[in-house]
Scaffold this active site. Structure first.
Site, PDB file in Angstrom:
ATOM      1  N   ARG A 160       0.847  -1.187   0.000  1.00  0.00           N
ATOM      2  CA  ARG A 160       0.000   0.000   0.000  1.00  0.00           C
ATOM      3  C   ARG A 160       0.885   1.240   0.000  1.00  0.00           C
ATOM      4  O   ARG A 160       1.275   1.733   1.060  1.00  0.00           O
ATOM      5  CB  ARG A 160      -0.938  -0.020   1.215  1.00  0.00           C
ATOM      6  CG  ARG A 160      -1.964  -1.139   1.124  1.00  0.00           C
ATOM      7  CD  ARG A 160      -2.772  -1.268   2.396  1.00  0.00           C
ATOM      8  NE  ARG A 160      -1.967  -1.769   3.507  1.00  0.00           N
ATOM      9  CZ  ARG A 160      -2.473  -2.068   4.706  1.00  0.00           C
ATOM     10  NH1 ARG A 160      -3.754  -1.912   4.943  1.00  0.00           N
ATOM     11  NH2 ARG A 160      -1.676  -2.519   5.656  1.00  0.00           N
TER      12      ARG A 160
ATOM     13  N   ASP B  56       2.195   5.008  -0.138  1.00  0.00           N
ATOM     14  CA  ASP B  56       1.660   6.209   0.499  1.00  0.00           C
ATOM     15  C   ASP B  56       1.316   7.280  -0.528  1.00  0.00           C
ATOM     16  O   ASP B  56       1.671   7.189  -1.709  1.00  0.00           O
ATOM     17  CB  ASP B  56       2.687   6.765   1.489  1.00  0.00           C
ATOM     18  CG  ASP B  56       2.871   5.878   2.703  1.00  0.00           C
ATOM     19  OD1 ASP B  56       1.909   5.191   3.095  1.00  0.00           O
ATOM     20  OD2 ASP B  56       3.982   5.868   3.272  1.00  0.00           O
TER      21      ASP B  56
ATOM     22  N   TYR C 296      12.822  -0.790  -4.304  1.00  0.00           N
ATOM     23  CA  TYR C 296      12.454   0.621  -4.425  1.00  0.00           C
ATOM     24  C   TYR C 296      13.597   1.403  -5.049  1.00  0.00           C
ATOM     25  O   TYR C 296      14.766   1.014  -4.977  1.00  0.00           O
ATOM     26  CB  TYR C 296      12.150   1.229  -3.053  1.00  0.00           C
ATOM     27  CG  TYR C 296      10.844   0.789  -2.445  1.00  0.00           C
ATOM     28  CD1 TYR C 296       9.673   1.511  -2.673  1.00  0.00           C
ATOM     29  CD2 TYR C 296      10.779  -0.343  -1.636  1.00  0.00           C
ATOM     30  CE1 TYR C 296       8.480   1.115  -2.105  1.00  0.00           C
ATOM     31  CE2 TYR C 296       9.579  -0.750  -1.067  1.00  0.00           C
ATOM     32  CZ  TYR C 296       8.431  -0.012  -1.305  1.00  0.00           C
ATOM     33  OH  TYR C 296       7.232  -0.414  -0.749  1.00  0.00           O
TER      34      TYR C 296
ATOM     35  N   ARG D  32      12.509   6.319   2.806  1.00  0.00           N
ATOM     36  CA  ARG D  32      12.564   7.777   2.849  1.00  0.00           C
ATOM     37  C   ARG D  32      13.435   8.273   4.003  1.00  0.00           C
ATOM     38  O   ARG D  32      14.173   9.256   3.862  1.00  0.00           O
ATOM     39  CB  ARG D  32      11.151   8.341   2.936  1.00  0.00           C
ATOM     40  CG  ARG D  32      10.350   8.136   1.643  1.00  0.00           C
ATOM     41  CD  ARG D  32       8.884   8.494   1.830  1.00  0.00           C
ATOM     42  NE  ARG D  32       8.745   9.861   2.301  1.00  0.00           N
ATOM     43  CZ  ARG D  32       7.614  10.345   2.833  1.00  0.00           C
ATOM     44  NH1 ARG D  32       6.546   9.556   2.957  1.00  0.00           N
ATOM     45  NH2 ARG D  32       7.550  11.592   3.237  1.00  0.00           N
TER      46      ARG D  32
END
Length: 321
Positions: free
Chosen positions: A95, A97, A157, A246
């Site tokens: 999921r 963001d 990622y 992040r």
């Protein structure tokens, strides 16, 4: 396994698009009979299909359905509902963001068996009905038991950082963090070299998952060039904590800008309960979910020609141990 990845493949290229386009389908698609309604959820198993999705997260409040918010899941379910005459739940591997993009999101949906022999029509129809910021790269039948989230063995990622003025171009800014500042690249490589192996990433998480712990196994991590605009960080692991990538990028960039020392990165990784805190997380628009790995499936070659995960070792001990 750590890579100085050198020249990375070009990142996703975005162009202005109308997220609300709804072209006519009748030129090539005969819709199945039945009302086009989203009034109910049809949970009949039927045939399960697997989708590989790309999306520009700029205009979405994340993947997951939310009241009165535009989400990727909502748009995909709406398009499937128009094709099949009823809303059918779509389950994703992760999921993402708000503001986060994907070039390798995996999702599944169960549809009536009649679509089993109409896969090409289904694929074309979905891409015609979906808004311009979502694209179905691949659609195929899959096992009824396949679950995109619980069967995943890893995810990858990519994070793009702009260091040249061109990063502020409207053709780059929505898909990067425009730092527009030179950094000591060697420090980025040294930070990334601390990540592979298994260890706690408690310090690099917005929220923990108490039932699953805070340990992750990073299989590869590395920085390289992003076209002529900046740098890109790529990482693959068996799991990720909330906002983990992040926080890692935000902290590594601060080390490379000499705003904090490399020894602080070492301590944050080596001592999960340290009083040190990470730098603020890098903004969401530079982050892409690029792939999901499953057991028994061929993994893509890494930039050095080896498959991610071909060698996993415990994280090296640090001078702080």
């Amino acid at each position: 396994m750590v890579h100085n990845v050198g020249e990375l493949p070009p990142g996703p290229q975005g162009y202005p698009c109308d997220p609300h386009r709804q072209p006519e389908l009748h030129h090539f698609l005969d819709l199945p009979p039945g009302p086009s309604t989203l009034s109910g959820v049809n949970s009949d198993e039927g045939t399960r299909f697997r989708l590989t999705l790309h999306y520009d997260g700029s205009g979405f409040s994340g993947w997951q359905l939310q009241p009165r918010a535009r989400t990727v899941q909502g748009e995909v379910e709406r398009a499937i509902g128009r094709l099949t005459g009823g809303r059918r739940p779509v389950v994703a591997a992760g999921r993402t963001d708000s503001g986060v993009h994907a070039t390798g999101q995996v999702a599944t949906v169960a549809l009536p068996n009649e679509w089993k022999d109409r896969i090409r029509e289904l694929h074309r129809g979905l891409n015609a009905l979906l808004p311009g910021d979502i694209w179905v790269q691949e659609l195929r039948e899959t096992s009824p038991e396949f679950h995109p989230r619980f069967h995943a063995t890893g995810r990858s990622y990519r994070y793009q950082v702009g260091i040249r003025p061109e990063a502020n171009s409207p053709f780059h800014r929505p898909w990067c963090w425009p730092v527009e500042e030179e950094m000591e690249v060697d420090l980025l490589h040294r930070c990334a070299a601390l990540l592979p192996g298994e260890g706690s990433f408690r310090a690099f998480a917005k929220a923990g998952q108490e039932h699953r712990g805070d340990r992750c196994r990073v299989e590869e991590a590395g920085w390289g060039r992003w076209e002529e605009v900046g740098l890109a960080f790529q990482i693959s692991a068996n799991r990720f904590l909330h906002h983990m990538v992040r926080y890692l990028v935000g902290t590594m960039v601060d080390v490379a800008r000499h705003r904090r020392g490399l020894e602080e990165m070492v301590e944050l990784l080596a001592r999960p309960h340290t009083d040190l805190v990470t730098s603020p997380p890098a903004p969401p628009q530079g982050l892409f979910l690029t792939g999901v790995a499953y057991a028994g499936e061929e993994e893509p070659e890494s930039p050095e020609g080896r498959k991610p995960g071909s060698r996993v070792t415990p994280r090296p001990s640090s001078p702080l141990d």
